[in-house]
Write a protein that holds these residues in place. Structure first.
Motif, PDB file in Angstrom:
ATOM      1  N   ARG A  51      22.223 -63.601 -22.284  1.00 26.05           N
ATOM      2  CA  ARG A  51      22.881 -62.410 -22.818  1.00 26.05           C
ATOM      3  C   ARG A  51      23.871 -61.858 -21.805  1.00 26.05           C
ATOM      4  O   ARG A  51      23.699 -62.036 -20.593  1.00 26.05           O
ATOM      5  CB  ARG A  51      21.881 -61.308 -23.184  1.00 26.05           C
ATOM      6  CG  ARG A  51      21.146 -60.697 -22.014  1.00 26.05           C
ATOM      7  CD  ARG A  51      20.773 -59.208 -22.194  1.00 26.05           C
ATOM      8  NE  ARG A  51      21.892 -58.314 -21.929  1.00 26.05           N
ATOM      9  CZ  ARG A  51      22.014 -57.099 -22.415  1.00 26.05           C
ATOM     10  NH1 ARG A  51      21.083 -56.602 -23.204  1.00 26.05           N
ATOM     11  NH2 ARG A  51      23.062 -56.345 -22.110  1.00 26.05           N
ATOM     12  N   LYS A  56      30.975 -52.454 -23.685  1.00 22.07           N
ATOM     13  CA  LYS A  56      29.820 -51.598 -23.420  1.00 22.07           C
ATOM     14  C   LYS A  56      30.001 -50.214 -24.038  1.00 22.07           C
ATOM     15  O   LYS A  56      30.905 -49.474 -23.649  1.00 22.07           O
ATOM     16  CB  LYS A  56      29.623 -51.431 -21.905  1.00 22.07           C
ATOM     17  CG  LYS A  56      29.394 -52.714 -21.137  1.00 22.07           C
ATOM     18  CD  LYS A  56      28.200 -53.497 -21.623  1.00 22.07           C
ATOM     19  CE  LYS A  56      26.895 -52.754 -21.491  1.00 22.07           C
ATOM     20  NZ  LYS A  56      25.777 -53.593 -22.024  1.00 22.07           N
ATOM     21  N   GLY A 110      24.314 -53.217 -31.313  1.00 25.55           N
ATOM     22  CA  GLY A 110      23.662 -52.286 -30.392  1.00 25.55           C
ATOM     23  C   GLY A 110      23.136 -51.041 -31.094  1.00 25.55           C
ATOM     24  O   GLY A 110      23.516 -50.728 -32.232  1.00 25.55           O
ATOM     25  N   ALA A 111      22.264 -50.327 -30.368  1.00 24.36           N
ATOM     26  CA  ALA A 111      21.591 -49.160 -30.932  1.00 24.36           C
ATOM     27  C   ALA A 111      22.563 -48.063 -31.374  1.00 24.36           C
ATOM     28  O   ALA A 111      22.326 -47.370 -32.367  1.00 24.36           O
ATOM     29  CB  ALA A 111      20.618 -48.600 -29.898  1.00 24.36           C
ATOM     30  N   ARG A 112      23.680 -47.934 -30.645  1.00 21.51           N
ATOM     31  CA  ARG A 112      24.647 -46.889 -31.001  1.00 21.51           C
ATOM     32  C   ARG A 112      25.510 -47.288 -32.183  1.00 21.51           C
ATOM     33  O   ARG A 112      26.252 -46.476 -32.726  1.00 21.51           O
ATOM     34  CB  ARG A 112      25.530 -46.545 -29.806  1.00 21.51           C
ATOM     35  CG  ARG A 112      24.781 -45.835 -28.710  1.00 21.51           C
ATOM     36  CD  ARG A 112      25.594 -45.864 -27.409  1.00 21.51           C
ATOM     37  NE  ARG A 112      24.769 -45.452 -26.293  1.00 21.51           N
ATOM     38  CZ  ARG A 112      23.834 -46.231 -25.743  1.00 21.51           C
ATOM     39  NH1 ARG A 112      23.630 -47.442 -26.186  1.00 21.51           N
ATOM     40  NH2 ARG A 112      23.106 -45.776 -24.748  1.00 21.51           N
ATOM     41  N   LYS A 137      19.602 -54.204 -33.187  1.00 22.80           N
ATOM     42  CA  LYS A 137      18.766 -53.279 -32.413  1.00 22.80           C
ATOM     43  C   LYS A 137      18.419 -52.072 -33.273  1.00 22.80           C
ATOM     44  O   LYS A 137      19.185 -51.697 -34.175  1.00 22.80           O
ATOM     45  CB  LYS A 137      19.516 -52.819 -31.166  1.00 22.80           C
ATOM     46  CG  LYS A 137      19.581 -53.890 -30.077  1.00 22.80           C
ATOM     47  CD  LYS A 137      19.895 -53.252 -28.728  1.00 22.80           C
ATOM     48  CE  LYS A 137      19.784 -54.265 -27.605  1.00 22.80           C
ATOM     49  NZ  LYS A 137      19.737 -53.612 -26.293  1.00 22.80           N
ATOM     50  N   ARG A 167      14.322 -51.550 -29.006  1.00 22.38           N
ATOM     51  CA  ARG A 167      14.731 -51.100 -27.668  1.00 22.38           C
ATOM     52  C   ARG A 167      14.330 -49.639 -27.413  1.00 22.38           C
ATOM     53  O   ARG A 167      14.785 -49.031 -26.460  1.00 22.38           O
ATOM     54  CB  ARG A 167      16.223 -51.329 -27.432  1.00 22.38           C
ATOM     55  CG  ARG A 167      17.139 -50.793 -28.481  1.00 22.38           C
ATOM     56  CD  ARG A 167      17.369 -49.310 -28.467  1.00 22.38           C
ATOM     57  NE  ARG A 167      18.375 -48.908 -27.505  1.00 22.38           N
ATOM     58  CZ  ARG A 167      18.577 -47.659 -27.112  1.00 22.38           C
ATOM     59  NH1 ARG A 167      17.834 -46.666 -27.612  1.00 22.38           N
ATOM     60  NH2 ARG A 167      19.530 -47.369 -26.246  1.00 22.38           N
ATOM     61  N   HIS A 204      15.592 -51.596 -21.895  1.00 22.01           N
ATOM     62  CA  HIS A 204      16.108 -50.307 -22.366  1.00 22.01           C
ATOM     63  C   HIS A 204      14.987 -49.354 -22.762  1.00 22.01           C
ATOM     64  O   HIS A 204      15.199 -48.147 -22.806  1.00 22.01           O
ATOM     65  CB  HIS A 204      17.134 -50.515 -23.484  1.00 22.01           C
ATOM     66  CG  HIS A 204      18.389 -51.150 -22.973  1.00 22.01           C
ATOM     67  ND1 HIS A 204      18.532 -52.519 -22.901  1.00 22.01           N
ATOM     68  CD2 HIS A 204      19.521 -50.622 -22.432  1.00 22.01           C
ATOM     69  CE1 HIS A 204      19.727 -52.800 -22.363  1.00 22.01           C
ATOM     70  NE2 HIS A 204      20.338 -51.672 -22.068  1.00 22.01           N
ATOM     71  N   GLU A 230      17.076 -57.584 -19.128  1.00 21.13           N
ATOM     72  CA  GLU A 230      18.323 -57.604 -18.340  1.00 21.13           C
ATOM     73  C   GLU A 230      18.069 -58.095 -16.914  1.00 21.13           C
ATOM     74  O   GLU A 230      17.188 -57.572 -16.212  1.00 21.13           O
ATOM     75  CB  GLU A 230      18.931 -56.204 -18.283  1.00 21.13           C
ATOM     76  CG  GLU A 230      19.527 -55.784 -19.610  1.00 21.13           C
ATOM     77  CD  GLU A 230      20.237 -54.447 -19.561  1.00 21.13           C
ATOM     78  OE1 GLU A 230      21.019 -54.172 -20.467  1.00 21.13           O
ATOM     79  OE2 GLU A 230      19.978 -53.658 -18.620  1.00 21.13           O
TER      80      GLU A 230
HETATM   81  C1  PEP Z   1      22.526 -53.285 -23.853  1.00 17.35           C
HETATM   82  O1  PEP Z   1      21.808 -54.157 -24.381  1.00 17.35           O
HETATM   83  O2  PEP Z   1      23.025 -53.408 -22.723  1.00 17.35           O
HETATM   84  C2  PEP Z   1      22.744 -52.009 -24.585  1.00 17.35           C
HETATM   85  C3  PEP Z   1      23.855 -51.315 -24.480  1.00 17.35           C
HETATM   86  O3  PEP Z   1      21.678 -51.686 -25.282  1.00 17.35           O
HETATM   87  P1  PEP Z   1      21.361 -50.543 -26.377  1.00 17.35           P
HETATM   88  O4  PEP Z   1      22.288 -50.777 -27.523  1.00 17.35           O
HETATM   89  O5  PEP Z   1      19.935 -50.854 -26.695  1.00 17.35           O
HETATM   90  O6  PEP Z   1      21.524 -49.216 -25.709  1.00 17.35           O
END
Ligand code: PEP
Ligand code: MN
Length: 265
Positions: A51, A56, A110-112, A137, A167, A204, A230
């Motif tokens: 990964r 980001k 991703g979570a967001r 996620k 997560r 996370h 990670e």
């Molecule tokens: C990540 O996996 O680095 C990440 C940003 O995760 P998350 O979406 O769970 O915050």
């Protein structure tokens, strides 16, 4: 890649195959960092998928927002050198296009992004006619319907292999966890959708190194289908999530120290 996945519970959550192990840096930073991390992970012989975050989604502006498409050839090279398939986070149609162009093997949301149906739909529309596994996620808030809604949007676009990543869920103020696991929510989704592999992201959830082992063990005890952790060759100097990353060697030890389900008497 199919062969690698086929050996794991990712392909068949009901089986007692081994859990899928995904690892690599929070963010791709430099070519050297990506390659060094990938080679060290391959050396453990225990990691199935590499990964790295290329884009980001940071909570506040001004911090490192990802290296962008420039990092995608580094992942390609890491795959050539190690044989490990790769996975990156995507949040827009353009990111999906770029990732596919550079041969990324698995995408994750991703979570967001899971919290925003417009974004998930944008990603889903870009995936129409594409054959690639997609991991989703949980949303940052404890809302199972939003999580399932994202799964449905991706499935409706024709994606056959969808997996879940737990997560943890954010809460205000200091807690023991960076994101509270609320295990019962993930277990509830697992019960409702036993066909969807459930992967745990202890990094996370924990937000720190000292509880990674215990969180990973808990996920294995709960029969999760994989782990995403990670790792970084120089965790203290990582450009994002420095506090929770561990070296590939430490991750190898963490995996060695887990009591796997088939080892229980
Ligand atoms: C990540 O996996 O680095 C990440 C940003 O995760 P998350 O979406 O769970 O915050
Ligand atoms: Mn991270």
């Amino acid at each position: 890649m199919e062969q690698i996945l086929a050996k794991t519970k990712f392909a068949d959550p009901a089986s007692d195959k081994k859990p899928l192990i995904i690892s690599g840096p929070c963010s791709a930073e430099t070519e050297e960092q990506v390659l060094a991390t990938a080679l060290a992970l391959a050396k453990t012989g225990k990691v199935d998928v590499l990964r790295a975050g290329i884009w980001k989604p940071r909570t506040r502006p001004g911090s490192f927002e990802g290296i962008g498409p420039k990092g995608l050839p580094w992942l390609q090279k890491a795959k050539e050198l190690t044989g490990m398939p790769t996975t990156v986070e995507v949040a827009t149609a353009k990111q999906v296009e770029d990732a596919l162009h550079f041969g990324v093997d698995i995408l994750w949301i991703g979570a967001r992004t899971t919290v925003n149906p417009f974004s998930v739909q944008d990603v889903a529309d870009a995936l129409r006619g594409v054959k690639i596994p997609v991991l989703i996620k949980n949303p940052i808030n404890p809302d199972l319907e939003l999580w399932i809604g994202a799964v449905e949007r991706i499935q409706k676009a024709g994606i056959e292999k969808v997996g879940l990543i737990h997560r943890g869920f954010s809460s205000y103020g200091n807690t023991d966890y960076r994101n509270a696991p609320m295990w019962h929510l993930a277990i509830e989704l697992k019960r409702r959708h036993p066909e969807l592999p459930m992967i745990c992201d202890p990094s996370h959830i924990s937000g720190r190194r000292d509880i990674l082992q215990a969180v990973s063990q808990e996920a294995i005890d709960l029969d999760y289908d994989g782990l995403m952790v990670e790792t970084h060759v120089d965790p203290d100097n990582a450009w994002s999530d420095a506090k929770q990353q561990i070296t590939p060697e430490k991750f190898g030890e963490l995996l060695d120290n887990i009591t796997w389900r088939h080892e229980r008497t």
